[in-house]
Design an enzyme around this catalytic site. Structure first.
Site, PDB file in Angstrom:
ATOM      1  N   ALA A 157       0.677 -11.896  -7.572  1.00 32.23           N
ATOM      2  CA  ALA A 157       0.651 -12.788  -6.399  1.00 32.23           C
ATOM      3  C   ALA A 157       1.518 -12.200  -5.284  1.00 32.23           C
ATOM      4  O   ALA A 157       2.174 -12.915  -4.544  1.00 32.23           O
ATOM      5  CB  ALA A 157       1.133 -14.183  -6.786  1.00 32.23           C
ATOM      6  N   ASP A 199       1.404 -14.479 -11.788  1.00 26.26           N
ATOM      7  CA  ASP A 199       2.429 -13.457 -11.555  1.00 26.26           C
ATOM      8  C   ASP A 199       3.555 -13.678 -12.556  1.00 26.26           C
ATOM      9  O   ASP A 199       3.708 -14.776 -13.095  1.00 26.26           O
ATOM     10  CB  ASP A 199       2.976 -13.556 -10.119  1.00 26.26           C
ATOM     11  N   VAL A 205      -7.248  -3.173  -8.615  1.00 28.74           N
ATOM     12  CA  VAL A 205      -6.720  -2.793  -7.297  1.00 28.74           C
ATOM     13  C   VAL A 205      -5.464  -1.933  -7.442  1.00 28.74           C
ATOM     14  O   VAL A 205      -5.183  -1.071  -6.610  1.00 28.74           O
ATOM     15  CB  VAL A 205      -6.406  -4.057  -6.453  1.00 28.74           C
ATOM     16  N   ASN A 220      -2.619   0.737  -8.097  1.00 31.41           N
ATOM     17  CA  ASN A 220      -2.584   2.208  -8.058  1.00 31.41           C
ATOM     18  C   ASN A 220      -1.859   2.814  -9.258  1.00 31.41           C
ATOM     19  O   ASN A 220      -0.999   2.139  -9.818  1.00 31.41           O
ATOM     20  CB  ASN A 220      -1.868   2.658  -6.782  1.00 31.41           C
ATOM     21  N   HIS A 251      -9.293   7.682  -4.634  1.00 29.12           N
ATOM     22  CA  HIS A 251      -8.659   6.970  -3.537  1.00 29.12           C
ATOM     23  C   HIS A 251      -7.654   7.862  -2.805  1.00 29.12           C
ATOM     24  O   HIS A 251      -6.878   8.554  -3.431  1.00 29.12           O
ATOM     25  CB  HIS A 251      -7.947   5.748  -4.128  1.00 29.12           C
TER      26      HIS A 251
HETATM   27  O1  TXD Z   1      -6.967   0.751  -2.341  1.00 33.60           O
HETATM   28  C1  TXD Z   1      -6.313   0.282  -3.212  1.00 33.60           C
HETATM   29  N1  TXD Z   1      -6.791   0.210  -4.450  1.00 33.60           N
HETATM   30  C2  TXD Z   1      -4.976  -0.246  -2.950  1.00 33.60           C
HETATM   31  C3  TXD Z   1      -4.018  -0.331  -4.032  1.00 33.60           C
HETATM   32  C4  TXD Z   1      -4.627  -0.736  -1.673  1.00 33.60           C
HETATM   33  C5  TXD Z   1      -3.448  -1.398  -1.487  1.00 33.60           C
HETATM   34  C6  TXD Z   1      -2.478  -1.620  -2.554  1.00 33.60           C
HETATM   35  N2  TXD Z   1      -2.783  -0.923  -3.743  1.00 33.60           N
HETATM   36  C7  TXD Z   1      -1.950  -1.154  -4.935  1.00 33.60           C
HETATM   37  O2  TXD Z   1      -2.058  -2.522  -5.309  1.00 33.60           O
HETATM   38  C8  TXD Z   1      -0.465  -0.933  -4.761  1.00 33.60           C
HETATM   39  O3  TXD Z   1      -0.128   0.427  -4.827  1.00 33.60           O
HETATM   40  C9  TXD Z   1       0.066  -1.714  -5.926  1.00 33.60           C
HETATM   41  O4  TXD Z   1      -0.066  -0.949  -7.126  1.00 33.60           O
HETATM   42  C10 TXD Z   1      -0.884  -2.912  -6.021  1.00 33.60           C
HETATM   43  C11 TXD Z   1      -0.308  -4.207  -5.455  1.00 33.60           C
HETATM   44  O5  TXD Z   1       0.112  -4.015  -4.138  1.00 33.60           O
HETATM   45  P1  TXD Z   1       0.942  -5.153  -3.364  1.00 33.60           P
HETATM   46  O6  TXD Z   1       1.179  -4.662  -1.999  1.00 33.60           O
HETATM   47  O7  TXD Z   1       0.306  -6.479  -3.552  1.00 33.60           O
HETATM   48  O8  TXD Z   1       2.320  -5.110  -4.181  1.00 33.60           O
HETATM   49  P2  TXD Z   1       3.379  -6.286  -4.359  1.00 33.60           P
HETATM   50  O9  TXD Z   1       3.431  -7.129  -3.112  1.00 33.60           O
HETATM   51  O10 TXD Z   1       4.596  -5.649  -4.862  1.00 33.60           O
HETATM   52  O11 TXD Z   1       2.751  -7.217  -5.494  1.00 33.60           O
HETATM   53  C12 TXD Z   1       2.643  -6.834  -6.827  1.00 33.60           C
HETATM   54  C13 TXD Z   1       2.870  -8.068  -7.651  1.00 33.60           C
HETATM   55  C14 TXD Z   1       4.312  -8.624  -7.560  1.00 33.60           C
HETATM   56  O12 TXD Z   1       4.286  -9.974  -7.127  1.00 33.60           O
HETATM   57  C15 TXD Z   1       4.824  -8.503  -8.994  1.00 33.60           C
HETATM   58  O13 TXD Z   1       5.701  -9.546  -9.375  1.00 33.60           O
HETATM   59  C16 TXD Z   1       3.529  -8.577  -9.772  1.00 33.60           C
HETATM   60  O14 TXD Z   1       2.617  -7.777  -9.023  1.00 33.60           O
HETATM   61  N3  TXD Z   1       3.620  -8.118 -11.159  1.00 33.60           N
HETATM   62  C17 TXD Z   1       2.961  -8.712 -12.169  1.00 33.60           C
HETATM   63  N4  TXD Z   1       2.132  -9.762 -12.183  1.00 33.60           N
HETATM   64  C18 TXD Z   1       1.643 -10.143 -13.379  1.00 33.60           C
HETATM   65  N5  TXD Z   1       1.929  -9.511 -14.545  1.00 33.60           N
HETATM   66  C19 TXD Z   1       2.748  -8.436 -14.561  1.00 33.60           C
HETATM   67  N6  TXD Z   1       3.005  -7.817 -15.708  1.00 33.60           N
HETATM   68  C20 TXD Z   1       3.301  -7.995 -13.341  1.00 33.60           C
HETATM   69  N7  TXD Z   1       4.164  -7.012 -12.995  1.00 33.60           N
HETATM   70  C21 TXD Z   1       4.341  -7.080 -11.668  1.00 33.60           C
END
Ligand code: TXD
Length: 309
Positions: free
Chosen positions: A11, A34, A119, A121, A176
């Site tokens: 989230a 999350d 999504v 990375n 990507h």
């Molecule tokens: O083109 C694409 N595929 C991408 C990929 C474009 C943009 C972002 N991209 C990747 O998506 C980026 O490199 C990250 O690996 C993810 C998520 O990016 P975001 O910007 O949303 O990162 P955030 O804001 O840090 O959110 C990640 C959330 C955060 O709230 C954590 O608490 C949560 O992931 N998190 C989890 N949720 C559930 N379960 C587990 N285990 C967990 N670990 C972390």
């Protein structure tokens, strides 16, 4: 008829925006998951309170567990870490593999018929991991990257030619980011290839900016990476699937010999419908384009090998 159920895991920036765009289009009810206590609940409640203003009846629930996700039609996985100072690419690979593997196990145990959209990375390797971990048919596990890369290319083409973004289509293959392979001869403005509209050096400049599109935004934001366009791209996939649109979109899909690649997820044009990836669209590449694609697939293969997938 019950509304479709969309689970969004993670989230954070991308996940919350996926939830927002999905309910604004009233594609279904949304469960936000999350690990951080209060964040998915708070964001879900906030989005629920935007509903009367926007006029959607989609329900929103936030949770730190997976019981609420049972029988989801789609699970969008954005959970993971972004690279922090001192972390190598491999650190991120192994850390996110651990996170995504755990998320997939929990999610698929409760939603055996779901379609998974990855999504997190490094995208292509995470899709491969999700497919292996889920035991799902490869048609039901797909990754988001190409729509974002091609949307960036389309934006820059439209700005350069001062035309509506709606007139611009762009064709992007491969993994990507750095190794993506844009195909200018299949990128068009109202049906006219951009190779007829722009000189080669200008096209090359737009291609380079597209390949570095993520880094450009990271440099501006300083903390965190792009999320509006990535979320919009993921929601286009959700919509194509739930509405069975049979839409041709560039996605990370499992290749079984297409484009000369076997047993690997790489970005290619696919037909997305209610069954997931319903077809991989194969086009004839020039030797130069094929070389770019091979290089991109090799980069994905390297990461997948590190994870022993
Ligand atoms: O083109 C694409 N595929 C991408 C990929 C474009 C943009 C972002 N991209 C990747 O998506 C980026 O490199 C990250 O690996 C993810 C998520 O990016 P975001 O910007 O949303 O990162 P955030 O804001 O840090 O959110 C990640 C959330 C955060 O709230 C954590 O608490 C949560 O992931 N998190 C989890 N949720 C559930 N379960 C587990 N285990 C967990 N670990 C972390």
């Amino acid at each position: 008829m019950a509304r479709p159920k969309i689970t969004v895991v993670g989230a954070g920036n991308v996940g919350a925006s996926v939830a927002q765009y999905a309910v604004e289009k009233e594609l279904g009810d949304v469960v936000l998951v999350d690990v951080v206590e209060g964040i998915p609940q708070g964001k879900a409640l906030d989005l629920a309170q935007a509903a009367p203003v926007h006029g959607y009846d989609s329900r929103l629930v936030g949770s730190n567990g997976y019981d609420e996700t049972a029988d989801s039609d789609i699970v969008v996985i954005t959970a993971g870490l972004a690279r922090k100072p001192g972390m190598t690419r491999d650190d991120l690979l192994f850390k996110n593999a651990e996170i995504v593997g755990g998320v997939v196990e929990q999610a698929v145990a409760r939603s055996k018929n779901a379609i998974l959209i990855l999504v997190t990375n490094p995208l292509d390797a995470m899709v491969q991991l999700a497919w292996r971990t889920s035991g799902f048919p490869h048609q039901r596990v797909v990754g988001m990257a190409g729509i974002l890369d091609s949307a960036r290319f389309r934006t820059f083409i439209a700005q350069e030619l001062k035309v509506s973004v709606e007139n611009v289509t762009a064709f992007v293959l491969g993994g990507h980011g750095d190794t993506m392979v844009p195909l200018p001869r299949y990128s068009t403005v109202a049906g006219i290839p951009i190779t007829d509209l722009l000189p080669p050096d200008k096209i090359q400049a737009l291609v380079t900016r597209t390949a570095n599109g993520g880094a450009e935004i990271v440099a501006l934001l300083k903390s965190g990476s792009a999320y509006y366009a990535p979320a919009a791209a993921a929601v286009e996939m959700v919509e194509a699937i739930l509405k069975d649109k049979k839409k041709i979109l560039p996605c990370a899909a499992y290749l079984n010999g297409e484009y000369g690649v076997k047993g690997l997820y790489v970005g290619v044009p696919v037909k997305l419908g209610r069954s997931g990836v319903e077809q991989v669209i194969e086009i004839k590449l020039t030797p130069e384009e094929q070389a770019g694609f091979d290089k991109s697939a090799a980069a994905v293969r390297e990461l997948v090998d590190k994870l022993k997938l």
